[in-house]
Motif scaffolding. Sequence first.
Motif, PDB file in Angstrom:
ATOM      1  N   PRO A  46       2.680   7.410  -7.331  1.00  0.00           N
ATOM      2  CA  PRO A  46       2.262   8.701  -7.897  1.00  0.00           C
ATOM      3  C   PRO A  46       3.437   9.596  -8.294  1.00  0.00           C
ATOM      4  N   ILE A  47       4.537   9.550  -7.531  1.00  0.00           N
ATOM      5  CA  ILE A  47       5.709  10.361  -7.871  1.00  0.00           C
ATOM      6  C   ILE A  47       6.360   9.843  -9.152  1.00  0.00           C
ATOM      7  N   VAL A  48       6.419   8.512  -9.274  1.00  0.00           N
ATOM      8  CA  VAL A  48       6.982   7.920 -10.492  1.00  0.00           C
ATOM      9  C   VAL A  48       6.116   8.258 -11.706  1.00  0.00           C
ATOM     10  N   LEU A  49       4.801   8.199 -11.535  1.00  0.00           N
ATOM     11  CA  LEU A  49       3.895   8.487 -12.651  1.00  0.00           C
ATOM     12  C   LEU A  49       3.962   9.949 -13.072  1.00  0.00           C
ATOM     13  N   LEU A  50       4.276  10.836 -12.128  1.00  0.00           N
ATOM     14  CA  LEU A  50       4.375  12.255 -12.467  1.00  0.00           C
ATOM     15  C   LEU A  50       5.467  12.498 -13.507  1.00  0.00           C
ATOM     16  N   PHE A  51       6.621  11.872 -13.305  1.00  0.00           N
ATOM     17  CA  PHE A  51       7.716  12.021 -14.265  1.00  0.00           C
ATOM     18  C   PHE A  51       7.490  11.147 -15.504  1.00  0.00           C
ATOM     19  N   SER A  52       6.789  10.041 -15.343  1.00  0.00           N
ATOM     20  CA  SER A  52       6.505   9.192 -16.509  1.00  0.00           C
ATOM     21  C   SER A  52       5.574   9.889 -17.489  1.00  0.00           C
ATOM     22  N   GLY A  53       4.698  10.753 -16.965  1.00  0.00           N
ATOM     23  CA  GLY A  53       3.783  11.471 -17.841  1.00  0.00           C
ATOM     24  C   GLY A  53       4.514  12.355 -18.837  1.00  0.00           C
ATOM     25  N   PHE A  54       5.543  13.064 -18.362  1.00  0.00           N
ATOM     26  CA  PHE A  54       6.334  13.897 -19.281  1.00  0.00           C
ATOM     27  C   PHE A  54       7.018  13.033 -20.344  1.00  0.00           C
ATOM     28  N   LEU A  55       7.516  11.860 -19.931  1.00  0.00           N
ATOM     29  CA  LEU A  55       8.205  10.974 -20.870  1.00  0.00           C
ATOM     30  C   LEU A  55       7.242  10.448 -21.933  1.00  0.00           C
ATOM     31  N   ILE A  56       6.022  10.117 -21.513  1.00  0.00           N
ATOM     32  CA  ILE A  56       5.027   9.605 -22.467  1.00  0.00           C
ATOM     33  C   ILE A  56       4.628  10.675 -23.479  1.00  0.00           C
ATOM     34  N   ILE A  57       4.484  11.914 -23.007  1.00  0.00           N
ATOM     35  CA  ILE A  57       4.120  13.000 -23.915  1.00  0.00           C
ATOM     36  C   ILE A  57       5.212  13.217 -24.960  1.00  0.00           C
ATOM     37  N   LEU A  58       6.457  13.135 -24.501  1.00  0.00           N
ATOM     38  CA  LEU A  58       7.559  13.360 -25.447  1.00  0.00           C
ATOM     39  C   LEU A  58       7.661  12.245 -26.486  1.00  0.00           C
ATOM     40  N   LEU A  59       7.316  10.994 -26.116  1.00  0.00           N
ATOM     41  CA  LEU A  59       7.462   9.864 -27.016  1.00  0.00           C
ATOM     42  C   LEU A  59       6.213   9.572 -27.843  1.00  0.00           C
ATOM     43  N   SER A  60       5.121  10.278 -27.557  1.00  0.00           N
ATOM     44  CA  SER A  60       3.877  10.024 -28.301  1.00  0.00           C
ATOM     45  C   SER A  60       3.971  10.593 -29.711  1.00  0.00           C
ATOM     46  N   ASP A  61       3.305   9.880 -30.651  1.00  0.00           N
ATOM     47  CA  ASP A  61       3.334  10.303 -32.055  1.00  0.00           C
ATOM     48  C   ASP A  61       2.320  11.402 -32.353  1.00  0.00           C
ATOM     49  N   SER A  62       1.244  11.470 -31.543  1.00  0.00           N
ATOM     50  CA  SER A  62       0.224  12.492 -31.781  1.00  0.00           C
ATOM     51  C   SER A  62      -0.287  13.026 -30.456  1.00  0.00           C
ATOM     52  N   PHE A  63      -1.031  14.130 -30.555  1.00  0.00           N
ATOM     53  CA  PHE A  63      -1.577  14.739 -29.349  1.00  0.00           C
ATOM     54  C   PHE A  63      -2.650  13.843 -28.712  1.00  0.00           C
ATOM     55  N   ILE A  64      -3.467  13.198 -29.547  1.00  0.00           N
ATOM     56  CA  ILE A  64      -4.524  12.328 -29.018  1.00  0.00           C
ATOM     57  C   ILE A  64      -3.921  11.146 -28.265  1.00  0.00           C
ATOM     58  N   GLU A  65      -2.883  10.558 -28.819  1.00  0.00           N
ATOM     59  CA  GLU A  65      -2.217   9.435 -28.155  1.00  0.00           C
ATOM     60  C   GLU A  65      -1.595   9.851 -26.823  1.00  0.00           C
ATOM     61  N   ASP A 104       0.831  -1.213   0.000  1.00  0.00           N
ATOM     62  CA  ASP A 104       0.000   0.000   0.000  1.00  0.00           C
ATOM     63  C   ASP A 104       0.859   1.255   0.000  1.00  0.00           C
ATOM     64  N   PHE A 105       1.965   1.232   0.738  1.00  0.00           N
ATOM     65  CA  PHE A 105       2.848   2.394   0.783  1.00  0.00           C
ATOM     66  C   PHE A 105       3.454   2.662  -0.592  1.00  0.00           C
ATOM     67  N   CYS A 106       3.862   1.597  -1.288  1.00  0.00           N
ATOM     68  CA  CYS A 106       4.455   1.781  -2.623  1.00  0.00           C
ATOM     69  C   CYS A 106       3.434   2.317  -3.619  1.00  0.00           C
ATOM     70  N   VAL A 107       2.200   1.752  -3.562  1.00  0.00           N
ATOM     71  CA  VAL A 107       1.174   2.150  -4.530  1.00  0.00           C
ATOM     72  C   VAL A 107       0.668   3.553  -4.270  1.00  0.00           C
ATOM     73  N   ASN A 108       0.492   3.902  -2.981  1.00  0.00           N
ATOM     74  CA  ASN A 108      -0.128   5.188  -2.645  1.00  0.00           C
ATOM     75  C   ASN A 108       0.875   6.322  -2.475  1.00  0.00           C
ATOM     76  N   SER A 109       2.135   6.047  -2.261  1.00  0.00           N
ATOM     77  CA  SER A 109       3.115   7.102  -1.994  1.00  0.00           C
ATOM     78  C   SER A 109       4.186   7.210  -3.073  1.00  0.00           C
ATOM     79  N   ILE A 110       4.797   6.082  -3.402  1.00  0.00           N
ATOM     80  CA  ILE A 110       5.920   6.108  -4.348  1.00  0.00           C
ATOM     81  C   ILE A 110       5.439   6.144  -5.804  1.00  0.00           C
TER      82      ILE A 110
END
Length: 301
Positions: A11-30, A3-9
Amino acid sequence: MMDFCVNSILPIVLLFSGFLIILLSDSFIESVLNTAALLFIPEIDDQLPSLLGYTDSVIYKRYLTFTAMKKFDHICLLKDEQITEKCLRLLNDAIGVQFSDFYLTNWPEQGATPGKGIHFQPYQVREGITIDGVQMGHQLSPSTIVTEKCLIRKIVWSYTVSEKHDRSTKPRIGYLRLEMLNGRQVVVNMKTLNRTISVHDKYHSMEGVFIITTFQMSSSILRLRICGSYDALDFEKAFDYYSLWDVSQHARALLHKHAEKERKAHRRVTKESSYRSYEGFESERTHNQVDIFVNNELLDP
């Protein structure tokens, strides 16, 4: 840990992963769809039981049953000489805490019935006020939390005596004295004009830290149930472990003060006992040395 990993760690990992996904996406919709999907990952552990057809209560019960049986099996495998107080406290710190219910009027265990004036909750003991030189009656009123007016240090009581009810299995109390932890004292006497009923000359008492959980009175006390411990530290541990009712800050401070006083008295008694044992040992050793000296003198040619 999960629970500690899912609820605390996570979300922080996903915050930085979001920027990475946006940069690697082929289109805005994706990029929008992928980043929106990331928001549901932390909620998987909360939604998974319902998707599998389980309820939270079933999961909790199974976990508690499994851990309890695991501890039980571990204790059963221990030898008698291995089962010591230190060993049990390693398994659970609450083991060894003395906390009990006391039914002073011997009524059966039952839930609260407010319509009949039966409550199961802490009672505050309030002293009667004095108006024009006349003292009004004391008041015992139910409370939602344990306050300093609930804590009792000593209880003294005596049962009623009557020709009709001399062998009753549910005796009534005709005299009750409550010595509170804050130093105040309240006395409740029987109020009746019936001369066939009197108060017994034998008194009973209990000392420790207690609270009243059920109280009902007419001319005499019909129901009286108390709970507590013979030691202030056990009382505090029991409330922290079982979470019966919340304890106010003033009541907790009063408990700490009383527990510290008990510890000092216990240490003083232990020290005096050890000192007396040491004096007895020294006296016995000196006596033996004198006997040895006298015997040597007698044996010396």
